[in-house]
Design an enzyme around this catalytic site. Structure first.
Site, PDB file in Angstrom:
ATOM      1  CE  LYS A  29      -2.991   1.959   4.547  1.00  0.00           C
ATOM      2  NZ  LYS A  29      -2.310   0.346   4.319  1.00  0.00           N
ATOM      3  CB  SER A  74      -1.038  -0.068   1.481  1.00  0.00           C
ATOM      4  OG  SER A  74      -0.066   0.213   2.334  1.00  0.00           O
TER       5      SER A  74
END
EC number: 3.4.21.88
Length: 201
Positions: free
Chosen positions: A155, A118
């Site tokens: 993230k 990701s």
């Protein structure tokens, strides 16, 4: 601590040096080959003796499951995290890497094994070791390690009031949206560097 025999000291020194040079303990087969034992079983017996004397801990079920108890220096590597347990709980620590925390700014407190792609567009790949500075004080735009209901994720952080977005750096992944009034979010730390295949980047 009980005194070690000459052979036990050899085994202990080998384990310590192997961790220092490679960041991980040797296997039983590697110990046997280096010290001229007839089989890995002989290495296992010496390791059990060291464990009884309190200088190492043997982690069951892992070929490299040896933990030094006297001088566990370096950065702890966090592997699979159990639900409800602190990230730095002893059972989550796979090994220690002999890395100077001061090489990172701010200094690193632990390493986290990255799972998934990701964050690939900022060079954080599946299997990388992410150096993390433990803090809950983060700013918008920083890459963080967060825990949402016992799922640990890496993230980019963005907060507006009670709404937090955890943004991926890969267009194939949607943002994770968290309403702090309804859902728990724990900031575990700030990403400060990456180790890939044992190399700095």
């Amino acid at each position: 601590m009980k005194a070690l025999t000459a052979r036990q000291q050899q085994v202990y020194d080998l384990v310590r040096d192997h961790i220092s040079q490679t960041g991980m303990p040797p296997t039983r087969a590697e110990i046997a080959a280096r010290l001229g034992f007839r089989s890995p079983n002989a290495a296992e017996e010496h390791l059990k003796a060291l464990a009884r004397k309190g200088v190492i801990e043997i982690v069951a079920g892992a070929s490299r499951g040896i933990r030094l108890l006297l001088e566990e220096s370096g950065l702890p590597l966090i592997g699979r995290v159990a639900a409800g347990e602190p990230l730095l709980a002893q059972e989550h620590i796979e090994s220690h890497y002999q890395v100077d925390p001061a090489l990172f700014k701010p200094s690193a407190d632990f390493l986290l094994r990255v799972s998934g792609m990701s964050m690939k567009d900022v060079g954080i790949m599946d299997g990388d070791l992410l150096a993390v500075h433990k803090t809950q004080n983060v700013r918008n735009g920083q890459i963080i390690v967060a825990r949402i209901e016992d799922e640990v994720t890496v993230k980019r952080f963005k907060q507006t009031g009670n709404k937090v977005e955890l943004l991926a750096e890969n267009p194939e992944f949607k943002p994770i949206e968290v309403d702090l009034r309804e859902q728990g979010l724990t900031i575990e730390g700030l990403a400060v560097g990456v180790i890939r295949n044992g190399n700095w980047s």
